[in-house]
Design an enzyme around this catalytic site. Structure first.
Site, PDB file in Angstrom:
ATOM      1  N   ASP A   1       0.871  -1.276   0.088  1.00  0.00           N
ATOM      2  CA  ASP A   1      -0.090   0.149  -0.005  1.00  0.00           C
ATOM      3  C   ASP A   1       0.802   1.181   0.068  1.00  0.00           C
ATOM      4  O   ASP A   1       0.350   2.440  -0.384  1.00  0.00           O
ATOM      5  CB  ASP A   1      -0.864  -0.009   1.114  1.00  0.00           C
TER       6      ASP A   1
ATOM      7  N   CYS B   1       9.846  -3.128  -7.576  1.00  0.00           N
ATOM      8  CA  CYS B   1      10.326  -3.370  -9.229  1.00  0.00           C
ATOM      9  C   CYS B   1      11.624  -3.658  -9.403  1.00  0.00           C
ATOM     10  O   CYS B   1      12.191  -3.957 -10.336  1.00  0.00           O
ATOM     11  CB  CYS B   1       9.947  -2.191  -9.938  1.00  0.00           C
TER      12      CYS B   1
ATOM     13  N   SER C   1       6.084   5.354  -4.960  1.00  0.00           N
ATOM     14  CA  SER C   1       4.482   5.544  -5.047  1.00  0.00           C
ATOM     15  C   SER C   1       4.150   5.471  -6.331  1.00  0.00           C
ATOM     16  O   SER C   1       4.948   5.491  -7.453  1.00  0.00           O
ATOM     17  CB  SER C   1       4.239   6.973  -4.295  1.00  0.00           C
TER      18      SER C   1
END
Length: 625
Positions: A335, A404, A601
């Protein structure tokens, strides 16, 4: 800068010897002093440093920068001043790496870190100062430099092309010779491998010419892979690494290999390009190409189409289940700082419950501060069991983007998607939870959205697509924000795979009407009342690394203020991502920690566009009016 810091800077002792292998303190822009080692340009595969500059390899984050000699001081002579009050895990790690190399040069071995620090604090007792300036490059540093070189520019057959070789290359390609003579159309030639006896499966999105399947897949894989300098690691035409000619525009990231330039433009034009300084590429000048190279005017639209799935899924939605709109029940994995909740609230959704999985305490504190008790945290994503999921259901929307780093082609030491010691395998936790929710949802439809980096290997992309049974949509935040941030999005949200509107004039008109237009350029996010002006239009992708805010191989600061260059301020960076200023200003977090949270983000305007269609299915505040 604090008075204490100013005093330290004035008392620093200058560098006595500036040879490769010397360990030093260096200062990049407005960042704090950091330990590094002087390296040769040949060590890092870069051109010779400009007069008065040196190449530095930074300990800790293992990146390289070209730094002015005025911003480099001796390591051992200034150790006590620098180490006094030092803070931050990354900086401590960097200092330890530097000290370990110095100790090794003196044939010392310290069992504990405390002993190593004590040795340094007491003035490096019983050590030969000459050993500290050894020109031998440490093996550990060489390994990192080798990885950096492999990730940015690899040798190719055309690295050093002399005039005779260039003419031979130009005349030897039969298909292009036929195109020049008019007996063959360039659309029938693969412009990335320059063959015509291959099946053309698509057209090149940037310039005239076809693409075979292998070259199309290579171009899709490498188009968004950027090196340390913010430029394409591979040629923009053939998508291969090699000796690259780089556009000198501050707002351009494109690179072109010698081979493509010679074949398409000719040896004479290639020579002109090399001799032109600065050189602006065909996308940044009025010259849209010459010879056989012709840039397509609608190339931005074509890039999005180029990455669109060959087959757009027809969503089989149980429309009757949404006749009566209900509040959303959301499960957010990875999140972060609550971007999903922030976007849903901004769009006016009625959210019945928002479950979140996150392990970073700083990120959790930011979310709690802004969303109070409206987020229910459920712990580590790897520890969520079937029993736990059954208590959360029914769920209407699952969102998440796993780390990632181990999937990105830019990372030369990436571990891939299957290595259990890396973060790539966290995708399978997303997949497991999605399927488990479907089992416990009593046939209720589940919308989902999964995000990850666009510069990933064809294999990783294929694996994710196979498991999720969806092809990804490529969406770049640069069309709705001042940041170049291409990302893949997998999901079943209506309209996701058709978001090529980012390049269309109709979408530009739409976002202008919604008030997004003013946030599309970097200049619009700066504090103009303080005289701050943007040097470039859009910044490259912001990551968790502090140097990612600095453009063009960490040498170009993106802002000008009072006649001097400066880094982006964190409040400006928040606006670039689409958050209000001071959004991450909680828990007394320092600037680096706040940047790390933003670097992980999502871009708010992008997620708004993706989730907007869900208003047709779930209750919003507009429905109550």
């Amino acid at each position: 800068m604090s008075s204490k810091k100013m005093k330290i800077d004035k008392c620093l002792k200058p560098l006595q010897q500036a040879s490769a292998g010397t360990i030093v303190w260096g200062k990049l822009g407005s960042y704090q002093w950091w330990p590094g080692i002087i390296i040769r340009s040949t060590d890092c595969g870069q051109p010779e440093a400009k007069f008065g500059n040196l190449w530095l390899f930074w300990f800790g984050d293992h990146k390289i920068s070209e730094i002015s000699r005025k911003k480099i001081v001796g390591f051992t002579l200034n150790f006590l001043q620098m180490y006094d009050g030092i803070s931050g895990k990354n900086l401590r790690k960097a200092v330890f790496e530097a000290l370990e190399i110095l100790a090794c040069r003196c044939s010392y071995h310290f069992e504990k870190v405390e002993a190593l620090i004590s040795w340094a604090k007491t003035g490096f007792q019983d050590s030969d100062e000459a050993l500290f300036s050894s020109t031998d490059m440490p093996t550990s540093v060489l390994k990192h430099l080798e990885c950096l070189q492999n990730s940015s520019t690899k040798a190719s057959d055309s690295d050093d092309v002399g005039s005779d070789s260039a003419i031979q290359i130009f005349n030897s390609n039969v298909p292009l010779k036929m195109v020049r003579e008019g007996s063959l159309k360039i659309q029938d030639v693969c412009i990335a491998c320059y063959e015509n006896e291959v099946q053309i499966v698509d057209f090149h999105p940037l310039c005239n010419g076809g693409l075979c399947l292998e070259c199309k897949e290579r171009l899709q894989e490498n188009m968004f892979a950027y090196g340390n300098d913010g430029k394409n690691m591979c040629c923009s035409i053939c998508a291969k690494p090699g000796s690259l000619i780089i556009c000198d525009s501050k707002n351009c990231h494109r690179s072109f290999c010698n081979y493509c330039i010679i074949l398409l433009l000719g040896p004479d034009e290639k020579k002109k390009i090399i001799e032109t300084n600065p050189w602006y590429c065909f996308f940044c000048s009025s010259n849209d190409g010459c010879g056989l190279l012709r840039i397509k005017k609608d190339w931005e639209d074509r890039i999005i189409t180029f990455f669109q799935p060959s087959k757009v899924d027809e969503l089989d939605l149980p429309i009757l289940d949404f006749v009566v709109k209900k509040p959303l029940r959301v499960l957010s994995l990875f999140d972060g700082i609550g971007t999903g909740k922030f976007v849903l609230d901004s769009l006016g959704f009625e959210v019945e419950v928002y479950f979140a999985s996150e392990i970073d305490e700083n990120a959790i504190n930011v979310s709690k501060f802004h969303h109070k008790d409206s987020i229910s945290y459920i712990g580590d994503v790897t520890q969520i069991t079937d029993d736990k999921i059954s208590t959360l259901c029914p769920i209407d929307l699952i969102i998440g983007g796993s780390p990632c780093n181990d999937l990105s082609l830019v990372n030369p030491v990436r571990k891939g998607i299957y290595d259990v010691s890396g973060t790539g395998q966290l995708f399978f936790d997303f997949f497991y939870i999605l399927n488990t929710v479907r089992r416990f949802n009593n046939q209720k439809h589940v919308f989902f959205l999964y995000e990850n980096v666009a510069a990933m290997s064809k294999k990783s992309k294929s694996i994710i697509s196979t498991f999720l049974a969806k092809e990804p949509a490529l969406i770049d935040a640069k069309f709705v924000s001042p940041q170049i941030r291409p990302r893949y999005f997998w999901g079943n949200i209506p309209g996701l795979q058709m978001l090529n509107k980012y390049c269309s004039s109709s979408h530009n008109d739409m976002i202008s009407g919604l008030g997004y237009q003013q946030e599309k350029l970097l200049d619009h996010c700066l504090l103009k009342n303080l005289g701050r002006k943007a040097v470039i239009e859009k910044i490259r992708t912001v990551t968790t690394q502090r140097n990612s805010l600095i453009q063009n191989n960490y040498t170009l600061l993106p802002v000008e203020m009072n006649g001097e260059y400066d880094v982006l301020w964190i409040t400006e960076l928040e606006r670039i991502f689409g958050f209000p200023i001071h959004y991450t200003d909680t828990g007394n977090l320092n600037i680096q920690k706040r940047q790390e949270l933003l670097g992980r983000s999502w871009s708010v305007p992008v997620i708004k566009d993706i989730l907007q269609p869900l208003k047709n299915f779930f209750k919003t505040k507009d429905d109550l009016l």
